[in-house]
Design an enzyme around this catalytic site. Structure first.
Site, PDB file in Angstrom:
ATOM      1  N   LYS A  29     110.428  96.485  40.449  1.00 38.82           N
ATOM      2  CA  LYS A  29     111.848  96.437  40.315  1.00 38.82           C
ATOM      3  C   LYS A  29     112.291  95.350  41.655  1.00 38.82           C
ATOM      4  O   LYS A  29     112.919  94.354  41.183  1.00 38.82           O
ATOM      5  CB  LYS A  29     112.773  97.522  40.180  1.00 38.82           C
ATOM      6  CG  LYS A  29     114.111  97.311  39.644  1.00 38.82           C
ATOM      7  CD  LYS A  29     114.957  98.660  39.592  1.00 38.82           C
ATOM      8  CE  LYS A  29     114.364  99.404  38.513  1.00 38.82           C
ATOM      9  NZ  LYS A  29     114.631 100.878  38.451  1.00 38.82           N
ATOM     10  N   ARG A  98     118.431 102.454  43.698  1.00 37.41           N
ATOM     11  CA  ARG A  98     117.447 102.518  42.656  1.00 37.41           C
ATOM     12  C   ARG A  98     116.160 102.501  42.917  1.00 37.41           C
ATOM     13  O   ARG A  98     115.541 101.864  43.730  1.00 37.41           O
ATOM     14  CB  ARG A  98     117.644 100.933  41.800  1.00 37.41           C
ATOM     15  CG  ARG A  98     119.245 100.750  41.373  1.00 37.41           C
ATOM     16  CD  ARG A  98     119.024  99.173  41.024  1.00 37.41           C
ATOM     17  NE  ARG A  98     118.675  99.131  39.572  1.00 37.41           N
ATOM     18  CZ  ARG A  98     118.407  97.964  39.033  1.00 37.41           C
ATOM     19  NH1 ARG A  98     118.869  96.838  39.841  1.00 37.41           N
ATOM     20  NH2 ARG A  98     117.917  97.759  37.691  1.00 37.41           N
ATOM     21  N   GLY A 107     108.846 108.990  34.740  1.00 37.60           N
ATOM     22  CA  GLY A 107     109.158 110.103  35.279  1.00 37.60           C
ATOM     23  C   GLY A 107     110.036 109.975  36.756  1.00 37.60           C
ATOM     24  O   GLY A 107     110.258 111.282  37.062  1.00 37.60           O
ATOM     25  N   MET A 109     113.050 109.206  39.510  1.00 35.17           N
ATOM     26  CA  MET A 109     114.290 109.613  39.903  1.00 35.17           C
ATOM     27  C   MET A 109     115.014 108.317  39.051  1.00 35.17           C
ATOM     28  O   MET A 109     114.904 107.098  39.033  1.00 35.17           O
ATOM     29  CB  MET A 109     114.632 109.544  41.309  1.00 35.17           C
ATOM     30  CG  MET A 109     116.123 109.710  41.475  1.00 35.17           C
ATOM     31  SD  MET A 109     116.634 109.613  43.166  1.00 35.17           S
ATOM     32  CE  MET A 109     117.681 108.171  43.063  1.00 35.17           C
ATOM     33  N   ARG A 343     111.147  92.396  34.045  1.00 36.78           N
ATOM     34  CA  ARG A 343     109.766  92.600  33.954  1.00 36.78           C
ATOM     35  C   ARG A 343     108.800  92.197  32.804  1.00 36.78           C
ATOM     36  O   ARG A 343     109.607  92.093  31.895  1.00 36.78           O
ATOM     37  CB  ARG A 343     109.353  94.196  34.282  1.00 36.78           C
ATOM     38  CG  ARG A 343     109.742  94.963  33.289  1.00 36.78           C
ATOM     39  CD  ARG A 343     109.478  96.362  33.523  1.00 36.78           C
ATOM     40  NE  ARG A 343     110.458  97.052  32.516  1.00 36.78           N
ATOM     41  CZ  ARG A 343     110.656  98.228  32.563  1.00 36.78           C
ATOM     42  NH1 ARG A 343     110.567  98.888  33.640  1.00 36.78           N
ATOM     43  NH2 ARG A 343     111.302  98.580  31.559  1.00 36.78           N
ATOM     44  N   HIS A 459      91.204 119.359  27.219  1.00 36.84           N
ATOM     45  CA  HIS A 459      90.165 119.607  26.337  1.00 36.84           C
ATOM     46  C   HIS A 459      90.274 119.123  24.975  1.00 36.84           C
ATOM     47  O   HIS A 459      89.292 118.558  24.602  1.00 36.84           O
ATOM     48  CB  HIS A 459      89.832 121.122  26.203  1.00 36.84           C
ATOM     49  CG  HIS A 459      88.849 121.708  25.271  1.00 36.84           C
ATOM     50  ND1 HIS A 459      88.920 122.002  24.054  1.00 36.84           N
ATOM     51  CD2 HIS A 459      87.567 121.866  25.590  1.00 36.84           C
ATOM     52  CE1 HIS A 459      87.622 122.352  23.531  1.00 36.84           C
ATOM     53  NE2 HIS A 459      86.949 122.281  24.592  1.00 36.84           N
ATOM     54  N   SER A 786      65.549  98.005  26.801  1.00 41.72           N
ATOM     55  CA  SER A 786      66.813  98.203  26.161  1.00 41.72           C
ATOM     56  C   SER A 786      67.281  99.423  26.898  1.00 41.72           C
ATOM     57  O   SER A 786      66.392 100.651  26.850  1.00 41.72           O
ATOM     58  CB  SER A 786      66.672  98.405  24.600  1.00 41.72           C
ATOM     59  OG  SER A 786      68.009  98.754  24.214  1.00 41.72           O
ATOM     60  N   CYS A 854      71.449  99.693  24.017  1.00 35.60           N
ATOM     61  CA  CYS A 854      71.971 100.238  22.958  1.00 35.60           C
ATOM     62  C   CYS A 854      72.309 101.678  23.329  1.00 35.60           C
ATOM     63  O   CYS A 854      71.758 102.556  24.136  1.00 35.60           O
ATOM     64  CB  CYS A 854      70.650 100.459  22.047  1.00 35.60           C
ATOM     65  SG  CYS A 854      69.213 101.399  22.566  1.00 35.60           S
ATOM     66  N   TYR A 874      72.170  91.284  26.071  1.00 35.12           N
ATOM     67  CA  TYR A 874      72.996  91.730  24.990  1.00 35.12           C
ATOM     68  C   TYR A 874      73.469  93.063  24.915  1.00 35.12           C
ATOM     69  O   TYR A 874      72.755  93.686  26.027  1.00 35.12           O
ATOM     70  CB  TYR A 874      72.204  91.663  23.681  1.00 35.12           C
ATOM     71  CG  TYR A 874      71.028  92.425  23.549  1.00 35.12           C
ATOM     72  CD1 TYR A 874      71.407  93.881  22.885  1.00 35.12           C
ATOM     73  CD2 TYR A 874      69.872  91.950  23.725  1.00 35.12           C
ATOM     74  CE1 TYR A 874      70.218  94.525  22.513  1.00 35.12           C
ATOM     75  CE2 TYR A 874      68.757  92.937  23.505  1.00 35.12           C
ATOM     76  CZ  TYR A 874      68.940  94.064  23.049  1.00 35.12           C
ATOM     77  OH  TYR A 874      68.021  95.022  22.892  1.00 35.12           O
TER      78      TYR A 874
HETATM   79  P1  ADP Z   1     115.646 102.603  35.401  1.00 41.43           P
HETATM   80  O1  ADP Z   1     114.425 102.346  36.415  1.00 41.43           O
HETATM   81  O2  ADP Z   1     115.623 103.803  34.787  1.00 41.43           O
HETATM   82  O3  ADP Z   1     115.532 101.328  34.347  1.00 41.43           O
HETATM   83  P2  ADP Z   1     117.622 101.237  37.089  1.00 41.43           P
HETATM   84  O4  ADP Z   1     117.450 101.171  38.299  1.00 41.43           O
HETATM   85  O5  ADP Z   1     117.374  99.839  36.373  1.00 41.43           O
HETATM   86  O6  ADP Z   1     116.996 102.441  36.372  1.00 41.43           O
HETATM   87  O7  ADP Z   1     119.045 101.492  36.665  1.00 41.43           O
HETATM   88  C1  ADP Z   1     119.383 101.841  35.392  1.00 41.43           C
HETATM   89  C2  ADP Z   1     120.841 100.895  34.835  1.00 41.43           C
HETATM   90  O8  ADP Z   1     121.808 101.185  35.869  1.00 41.43           O
HETATM   91  C3  ADP Z   1     120.451  99.283  34.910  1.00 41.43           C
HETATM   92  O9  ADP Z   1     119.988  98.936  33.808  1.00 41.43           O
HETATM   93  C4  ADP Z   1     122.061  98.960  35.092  1.00 41.43           C
HETATM   94  O10 ADP Z   1     122.406  98.896  33.868  1.00 41.43           O
HETATM   95  C5  ADP Z   1     122.595  99.995  36.025  1.00 41.43           C
HETATM   96  N1  ADP Z   1     122.918  99.600  37.301  1.00 41.43           N
HETATM   97  C6  ADP Z   1     121.756  99.538  38.328  1.00 41.43           C
HETATM   98  N2  ADP Z   1     122.184  98.769  39.447  1.00 41.43           N
HETATM   99  C7  ADP Z   1     123.375  98.347  38.986  1.00 41.43           C
HETATM  100  C8  ADP Z   1     124.319  97.491  39.800  1.00 41.43           C
HETATM  101  N3  ADP Z   1     124.161  96.985  40.938  1.00 41.43           N
HETATM  102  N4  ADP Z   1     125.313  97.276  39.041  1.00 41.43           N
HETATM  103  C9  ADP Z   1     125.641  97.487  37.926  1.00 41.43           C
HETATM  104  N5  ADP Z   1     124.719  98.085  37.144  1.00 41.43           N
HETATM  105  C10 ADP Z   1     123.697  98.727  37.599  1.00 41.43           C
HETATM  106 MG    MG Z   2     116.259  99.638  34.565  1.00 40.61          MG
HETATM  107 MG    MG Z   3     114.114 104.476  37.228  1.00 41.02          MG
END
Ligand code: ADP
Ligand code: MG
Ligand code: MG
Length: 902
Positions: A29, A98, A107, A109, A343, A459, A786, A854, A874
């Site tokens: 990100k 973020r 998974g 935060m 991304r 498993h 082979s 093979c 091959y």
């Molecule tokens: P995730 O990795 O779960 O997508 P993000 O860090 O992208 O989490 O945040 C989720 C959402 O929070 C983003 O898609 C955006 O809409 C909102 N968000 C994050 N940062 C900002 C910001 N600085 N201003 C406004 N909205 C934000």
């Molecule tokens: Mg996001």
């Molecule tokens: Mg996230």
């Protein structure tokens, strides 16, 4: 000195300092926010705290020296740039915090928005927004909610419950109907919840909020969910996450604001166009949370034409820059567009091919690059039949796609029941909480396997992949009750005999029988769909990429085929020869009788008579295959399994003898067979009298096969065809074994071939470790090697495959002793080393020695790259895997940079 170094170490990067190649340091990100900033796109200013800071924090339990000061410096710079101070009571700067690791990790935060709001600055925010109290209190309650949940582990339901109460007091379902007073009241309620769970007041200090949120992101790296996800996806545990601090922009400022997500192409099919969702008057999390219904992105054109146009031009710019499908997150604040994330987007296997083809057409990538954008695993996925999901079917649960394919059948809960119903010709799905070695027979009998627990290395998953059987594992929405013979899911109960359908690619589970569609890609390979004329973008893309792969690859791709029909099919899939033709099936069926005579032969002449009777049958087998392959090389392996495998099992014979005696019938033959079985019994048949050892012990056996091969080739040539037989001797461990067989074979060949012009090569399998280690000697007597990687893996590791895969491989995978079963993908370090040694020493002794493989590894994407690296000529694999091997051989040949498309 060391402290000095840490002080100097750079832990914080402004968005203008980074770029997209710094994912290791800044996370995905952060690196992409920096890239967009540098492109001049509208990104809210901010900075990224590095993964190294996170690693240091996790190692020592405290922030590394220097970090706090660097955050302060970057925060001050941000405040200067924005002309606001974090949490200023009059006009607050607010930020989001973020997480963002190198690999996207669902998974992890979640994000904390609106950091910097408190009892004072909420008033300032309202004033700055034009006395918009509602907006300010809505933002504040979101902060307490997100901060409470993700930083302080307050149960999220408590907040949701409080929100629901206010809504029902108001008689509404919609957040937007709540006014400023409602939301002010909600903030009070939220604060009480916060105190109740944390024993402290909600922190009012903006900088404390920021620091706690950053620390929580660091710690989220080791949260249980994240650890589990990493293990499943094989993401290293020590990477750490970066933290992004981003100036807030507001999508919840009124109807001219909003937030959305978009793809630059359809990630499902690859089709060009605008794909996305938009939600007016909302902050980001609302889109994902599904609280309100989003509208298709196209609607934005009507709502805010100028933002829409700008967004489209940015999307085009991003595609051109990343030269790939991008997914993006954006927010519009009162008509001003802001980019919050981008991304290179995930996509389905079909979309991967289609998009790669399109990008070549658009001149964004060349065909070599297109080869990198797809892989054999995706191609293999596209070759399975799939569910036709156009109509009413909706998945009731989603687990892990553990072994691909589409399977429908009656639900059973025990291995025994699976075997019973399968014997009646029913197709069944074995449903278990998790499987264990006792379930093996049921798994074999079932069409598919569904478990509620366990991941890709459970498993069930390991065994199913080994058997090529469809499996969905870890569908944890399903509550399995084996004694009661039922499971519940989504409020419904499914009992034994009910039909379900499982998709081993997507992990989805459906109730009822979903119709299955054949794969168009297979139809294309089989020749029933013509890529040049069909209006199917996937088929056209596959055709184009395969053609390029074929043009580039150095490895030839052969197939393992024992019959003319297999050979024909494999040729349609692009096989350029047969790398392994097993002769043992030619001793089955109505020929068993002859084999029994051969084994029981006592009196002189009996064995010769049996062999003489087998000879024309074998010759006919080979003729059919040589004709089918029409001049392509055919490697025939002389008989390999222990001969007692052709006799009935001991128990059965014992019963037969007893019953016949009871009836007073003649039991001489039965008794002779029983005695033979007893005599031939082996403790370890895999290490016993088989392969070349049979040829050396049983006079005339190999000679008969060699003669049949040579005569068949001559017959084909005399009829105007071409035949290129290669005789392969199995299980050789010493050159003397091969020399002995060779001397006899050469005599026969010379006699049969005469002046027909037929050339017969004689070579050996390298499948015993000793053969690999003495390859220099063995090459003196072999025109080709082979590698039999199945046996080489068994003997290299000392694993009996049939025993270990079901018994304990899941545990080995869980413990990380290996990341993938060495039977699935070649063990480069051990077994691979044997191959390397044999290839080098073999070629040193005999330049130009032909080398192939093979064994199932011949169709495994990763292994094909290894075989390319080692310089084999091959690979040979099952017919169905031939296209995968062609594609991967092409990819291996154009491998230049480290880019991967996994
Ligand atoms: P995730 O990795 O779960 O997508 P993000 O860090 O992208 O989490 O945040 C989720 C959402 O929070 C983003 O898609 C955006 O809409 C909102 N968000 C994050 N940062 C900002 C910001 N600085 N201003 C406004 N909205 C934000
Ligand atoms: Mg996001
Ligand atoms: Mg996230």
């Amino acid at each position: 000195m060391a402290a000095q170094e840490t002080d100097d170490h750079k832990y914080v990067y402004d968005f203008s300092e980074g770029n997209k190649d710094l994912k290791d340091l800044l996370g995905g990100k952060g690196a992409n926010l920096a890239e967009m900033t540098n492109l001049g796109l509208p990104v809210p200013p901010g900075f990224t705290i590095t993964t190294e800071a996170c690693q240091a924090y996790l190692a020592t339990g405290r922030e590394p020296d220097g970090l706090a000061g660097q955050i302060e410096a970057h925060l001050q710079a941000l405040e200067r740039e924005m002309g606001k101070r974090l949490g200023d009571p009059g006009d607050p700067l607010l930020v989001s915090v973020r997480s963002g690791a190198k690999f996207s990790m669902p998974g992890m935060m979640e994000t904390v928005l609106n950091v910097g709001l408190n009892d004072q600055s909420v008033v300032g925010l309202a004033a700055q927004a034009g006395q918009n109290d509602r907006f300010a209190w809505d933002s504040y309650r979101r902060l307490i909610q997100m901060f409470g949940k993700t930083v302080c582990e307050v149960p999220g339901e408590e907040f949701e419950h409080a929100l629901d109460e206010v809504k029902s007091a108001r008689g509404t379902q919609n957040d937007l109907d709540l006014d400023a007073d409602d939301l002010r009241g909600l903030v009070d309620a939220y604060k009480k919840i916060f105190v109740k769970h944390t024993g402290r007041e909600f922190p009012q200090q903006p900088r404390e909020q920021l620091d706690l949120a950053i620390r929580a992101v660091f710690e989220s790296w080791n949260a249980e969910r994240a650890v589990l996800y990493r293990r499943q996806e094989r993401i290293p545990a020590d990477l750490g996450t970066a933290v992004n601090v981003v100036t807030m922009v507001f999508g919840n400022l009124g109807p001219d604001s909003g937030t959305g997500v978009a793809f630059t192409r359809d990630p499902g099919s690859g089709a060009q166009g605008i794909y996305g969702d938009y939600l007016a008057n909302a902050q980001g999390e609302d889109v994902v949370a599904g609280i309100r219904n989003t509208v298709p992105l196209q609607e934005l054109e009507r709502l805010d034409k100028s933002s829409y146009d700008e967004l489209l031009s940015i999307m085009a710019r991003l595609e051109e820059h990343y030269r790939d499908l991008c997914d993006i997150e954006f927010t519009i604040e009162r008509g001003k567009l802001w980019m919050l994330q981008t991304r290179v987007g995930k996509r389905t296997a079909a979309a991967a091919f289609v998009i790669a083809g399109q990008l070549v057409d658009e001149g964004l990538i060349d065909e070599d690059e297109a080869l990198h954008r797809v892989n054999g695993a995706q191609l293999a996925q596209l070759m399975f039949p799939r569910f036709e999901l156009d109509h009413e079917f909706e998945a009731v649960a989603t687990g892990i796609g553990a072994s691909p394919g589409a399977a429908s059948g009656a639900v059973v809960f025990t291995s025994a029941r699976a075997v019973e119903l399968a014997a009646e010709g029913k197709s069944v799905i074995l449903v278990r909480r998790e499987t264990n070695p006792d379930d093996l027979n049921g798994m074999i009998a079932a069409q598919g396997i569904l478990t509620s627990r366990g991941g890709k290395t459970s498993h069930a998953a390991v065994v199913a992949r080994g058997m090529g059987k469809t499996c969905v594992s870890g569908a944890d929405e399903i509550d399995v009750n084996v004694p009661a013979k039922r499971f519940t899911v989504a409020g419904r109960t499914v009992t034994e005999g009910d039909v379900v359908s499982i998709d081993g690619t997507t992990g989805k589970v459906y109730l009822g029988e979903v119709p299955v569609m054949p794969s168009e890609v297979v139809q294309y390979f089989e020749g029933s769909l013509d890529a040049e004329h069909v209006d199917n973008p996937l088929v056209r893309a596959v055709h184009r990429i395969m053609t390029h792969a074929d043009g580039k690859r150095r490895l030839t791709v052969r197939t393992n085929a024992d019959t003319g029909a297999d050979a024909a099919r494999a040729r349609r899939f692009g096989a350029e020869g047969i790398g392994l033709c097993r002769t043992e099936h030619m001793f089955l069926g109505d020929r068993r009788e002859l084999v029994e005579r051969l084994i029981l032969a006592r009196a002189p002449g009996e064995r010769e008579a049996a062999l003489a009777a087998l000879l024309p049958l074998q010759r006919a087998d080979f003729e059919e295959i040589f004709r089918e392959m029409d001049g392509l090389p055919v490697t025939v392996r002389l008989i390999d399994p222990p001969l007692h495998e052709f006799l009935p099992p001991l128990e059965q014979l014992a019963v037969n003898v007893a019953v016949a005696q009871e009836r007073g019938e003649d039991v001489a033959k039965e008794e002779a067979l029983l005695a033979a079985v007893r005599r031939m019994h082996e403790e370890n048949p895999m290490l016993g009298l088989r392969g070349v050892r049979l040829g050396l012990v049983i006079p005339g056996l190999f000679a008969m096969q060699v003669r049949a091969i040579a005569e068949a080739a001559v017959a084909v040539v005399r009829a105007g065809g071409v035949a290129r037989p290669e005789i392969m001797v199995p299980l050789v461990g010493a050159v003397q074994e091969l020399e002995t067989v060779r001397a006899e074979a050469e005599k026969i060949i010379a006699e049969v071939v005469g002046d027909s012009g037929v050339e017969v090569l004689i070579g050996t399998m390298i499948e015993v470790p000793r053969a690999a280690l003495t390859a220099g000697q063995i090459a003196e007597a072999a025109e080709f090697f082979s590698f039999g990687t199945n046996d080489l893996t068994q003997m290299g590791w000392g694993f009996s495959r049939d025993d270990v895969e079901g018994a304990f491989f899941w545990r080995y995978l869980e413990l990380g002793i290996f990341g993938i079963s060495p039977f699935e993908s070649i063990d480069r370090d051990g077994v691979g080393r044997l191959i390397r040694i044999a290839a080098e020493e073999g070629r040193a002794a005999r330049p130009g020695l032909k080398l192939g493989i093979c064994g199932e590894h011949g169709g495994d994407p990763d292994s094909v790259h290894f075989f390319h690296e080692v310089g084999l000529d091959y690979v040979s694999c099952s017919p169905f895997r031939v296209p995968v091997a062609r594609l991967e051989a092409g990819r291996a040949a154009v491998e230049t940079d480290g880019s991967d498309s996994r």
